[in-house]
Design an enzyme around this catalytic site. Structure first.
Site, PDB file in Angstrom:
ATOM      1  N   LYS A  82       0.774  -1.188  -0.137  1.00  0.00           N
ATOM      2  CA  LYS A  82       0.068   0.094  -0.032  1.00  0.00           C
ATOM      3  C   LYS A  82       1.013   1.195  -0.020  1.00  0.00           C
ATOM      4  O   LYS A  82       1.916   1.386   0.572  1.00  0.00           O
ATOM      5  CB  LYS A  82      -0.793   0.095   1.175  1.00  0.00           C
ATOM      6  CG  LYS A  82      -1.965   0.782   1.110  1.00  0.00           C
ATOM      7  CD  LYS A  82      -3.166   0.213   0.522  1.00  0.00           C
ATOM      8  CE  LYS A  82      -4.375   1.150   0.435  1.00  0.00           C
ATOM      9  NZ  LYS A  82      -5.548   0.290  -0.298  1.00  0.00           N
ATOM     10  N   GLY A 182     -23.606   4.521   2.693  1.00  0.00           N
ATOM     11  CA  GLY A 182     -22.842   5.066   1.652  1.00  0.00           C
ATOM     12  C   GLY A 182     -23.368   5.012   0.224  1.00  0.00           C
ATOM     13  O   GLY A 182     -23.504   3.917  -0.386  1.00  0.00           O
ATOM     14  N   GLY A 184     -22.022   6.003  -2.647  1.00  0.00           N
ATOM     15  CA  GLY A 184     -20.785   6.456  -3.355  1.00  0.00           C
ATOM     16  C   GLY A 184     -20.733   5.401  -4.580  1.00  0.00           C
ATOM     17  O   GLY A 184     -21.636   5.119  -4.873  1.00  0.00           O
ATOM     18  N   VAL A 186     -19.532   2.207  -5.198  1.00  0.00           N
ATOM     19  CA  VAL A 186     -20.023   0.929  -4.910  1.00  0.00           C
ATOM     20  C   VAL A 186     -21.281   0.911  -4.417  1.00  0.00           C
ATOM     21  O   VAL A 186     -21.964   0.041  -5.165  1.00  0.00           O
ATOM     22  CB  VAL A 186     -18.816   0.359  -3.711  1.00  0.00           C
ATOM     23  CG1 VAL A 186     -19.362  -0.871  -3.730  1.00  0.00           C
ATOM     24  CG2 VAL A 186     -17.196   0.285  -4.363  1.00  0.00           C
TER      25      VAL A 186
END
Ligand code: NAI
Length: 358
Positions: A82, A182, A184, A186
Site C-alpha cells: 500500500k 454510503g 458512493g 460501490v
C-alpha cells in the site's frame, strides 16, 4: 540454509517500508511492501491528511497487510502493499505529487504495483504511468480489463450478500430489506443490483442529496446517516468508511447479516467475536470486496474482462468455505479468514526465501 515457515513468516513485519520525503516540494508519504511471497506487492495509493508521519506510516502498514490477505484469498498472483501520501493542507501541484510518487514506485523495481484508492483517481494514475510501468487502474483498453473497478467490487459484494443471506436466513433477495451505508461508487452499483432483484432498500450518506438521488433512482428509502445502523433491515451493508463496527455500534445493529464493501469494517479483531455472539453473520470485508483488486490485477497482467468476471463470481464459494469452517470450529468468520490467508502466504514464503538466498 534452512527456513522454518512459522519462524520466518512474521505477519506483522513488512518486508520493506519505503519513505517518501521531498524537501523541495514538502511532499511526503510511505510505500509499504508487506509481502511478495505470492508475487509483486499490489495495493492502491491513498491520498489523505494525517496528523503525523507516524500515523500515516501506521495506516499504510495496516492497509498493506490487509492487501496481502485480500490478494491471497482472491487467488491472485500478488502479494500485499500500500502507498499512502500526505495530503498537503495548502494548494498543491497535484501532477508534481504523482510524478514524484511514480518515481518512487519505479525505484522499487516492480516489488510494488500501485493503483487508485481513497483520494486518488484514474487521472492521477495516468500521471504515475509517465514515471513507471508498475501501475494499474488506468483507462481500459478495448477487450482488456481496466478502468473504474467499483462495478466489479459491487458485483462481488452483491453475490456475497446473496450467499450470506441464503446461509443465515435461508431465503433469496426478493423482498429482503438491506440498509446500505454510503451512496458512493460501490453503494450505487450495489443498490441497482439489489433493486433489480426485488430487495427493499434503505440508503444513507453523509451527503444527503446523494442518498436522496440514489433512493429516487432505485425506489429505496433515504435514511439519516446517523441511524442507518439501527435500520430495521435483514442486512447491513457498510459501503462508506472503515471501523464502523465496534463495541458501541454492534449492540445497535438490528440486521442479522453484515456484508459490504468498506475496508476494515471491524475496529478490532475482537469485534468479529461480538458479532458472532449476537448471531450476526459477518462476511469478512476483504473477501467480499476483492472485485476491484481482481480487476486491477487483471489489467496489470493484460487479461480480459471475462477473466475478471469469472474470478469475481468465485468469491461466494470462498465465503462458503469460511462460513463452514467458522461453524465447525465455533469461531468468528474474520478470524477464520485471517488464518486461511496467512496459511496461503506462509506456504509460499519459504520458496521466496530460498529463491532470495540462491
Ligand atoms: P466513495 O468515496 O465513492 O463513496 C463513499 C460514500 O460514503 C460517499 O458518498 C461518502 O459521502 C459516504 N460516507 C462517508 N462517511 C459516511 C458515513 N459516516 N455515513 C454515510 N455515508 C458516508 O467510495 P467507494 O469507491 O464507493 O468505496 C466505498 C468503500 O468501499 C470504501 O471504504 C472503499 O475503501 C471500499 N472499497 C472500494 C473499492 C472500489 O472498487 N471502489 C474496492 C474495495 C473497497
Amino acid at each position: 540454509m534452512s527456513y522454518s515457515r512459522t519462524t520466518d513468516f512474521d505477519d506483522h513485519l513488512p518486508e520493506q517500508v519505503h519513505l517518501i520525503e521531498d524537501a523541495e516540494s514538502g511532499f511526503s508519504g510511505a510505500i509499504v511492501v508487506h509481502s511478495t511471497a505470492l508475487g509483486p506487492a499490489a495495493g492502491g495509493c491513498r491520498l489523505w491528511h494525517y496528523a503525523s508521519h507516524a500515523e500515516l506510516t501506521g495506516d499504510a502498514l495496516r492497509l498493506a497487510r490487509a492487501m496481502s490477505y485480500k490478494n491471497a484469498l482472491a487467488g491472485l498472483p500478488f502479494g500485499g502493499g500500500k502507498a499512502v501520501l500526505q495530503r498537503p493542507q495548502r494548494d498543491f501541484d497535484r501532477a508534481a505529487l504523482f510524478r514524484l510518487f511514480g518515481e518512487h514506485v519505479q525505484r522499487l523495481d516492480g516489488a510494488y504495483v500501485t493503483a487508485e484508492d481513497v483520494g486518488t483517481s484514474v487521472a492521477d494514475m495516468a500521471v504515475v504511468r509517465r514515471r513507471t510501468v508498475h501501475v494499474a487502474g488506468l483507462e481500459a483498453e478495448p477487450g482488456l480489463a481496466g478502468g473504474d473497478p467499483s462495478a466489479w467490487t459491487a458485483l462481488g459484494v452483491f453475490e456475497s450478500l446473496r450467499a450470506a443471506v441464503a446461509v443465515r436466513l435461508g431465503r433469496g433477495l426478493d423482498g429482503l430489506t438491506v440498509a446500505v451505508q454510503g451512496a458512493g461508487h460501490v453503494g450505487t452499483h450495489l443498490c441497482r443490483l439489489l433493486a433489480a432483484e426485488g430487495a427493499r432498500l434503505f440508503v444513507a450518506d453523509m451527503d444527503v442529496a446523494r442518498a436522496q438521488a440514489l433512493a429516487a433512482e432505485t425506489g429505496a428509502r433515504a435514511f439519516p446517516a446517523s441511524s442507518i445502523l439501527e435500520a430495521d433491515a435483514d442486512v447491513f451493508a457498510p459501503c462508506a468508511l472503515g471501523a464502523v463496527l465496534d463495541r458501541t455500534t454492534i449492540p445497535r445493529l438490528r440486521a442479522s447479516v453484515v456484508v459490504g464493501a468498506a475496508n476494515n469494517q471491524l475496529a478490532t479483531e475482537a469485534d468479529g467475536d461480538l458479532l458472532r455472539a449476537r448471531d450476526i453473520l459477518y462476511a469478512p470485508d476483504y473477501v467480499v470486496n476483492a472485485g476491484g483488486m481482481i480487476n486491477v490485477a487483471a489489467e496489470y497482467l493484460g487479461e480480459s474482462a471475462a477473466e475478471v468476471e469469472a474470478r469475481v463470481c468465485a468469491i461466494p464459494a470462498r465465503l462458503h468455505a469460511i462460513f463452514d469452517r467458522a461453524l465447525a470450529e465455533n469461531r468468528a468468520t474474520n478470524r477464520v479468514a485471517d488464518d486461511m490467508a496467512r496459511a496461503i502466504i506462509a506456504q509460499a514464503q519459504p520458496k521466496r526465501l530460498v529463491a532470495m538466498a540462491a
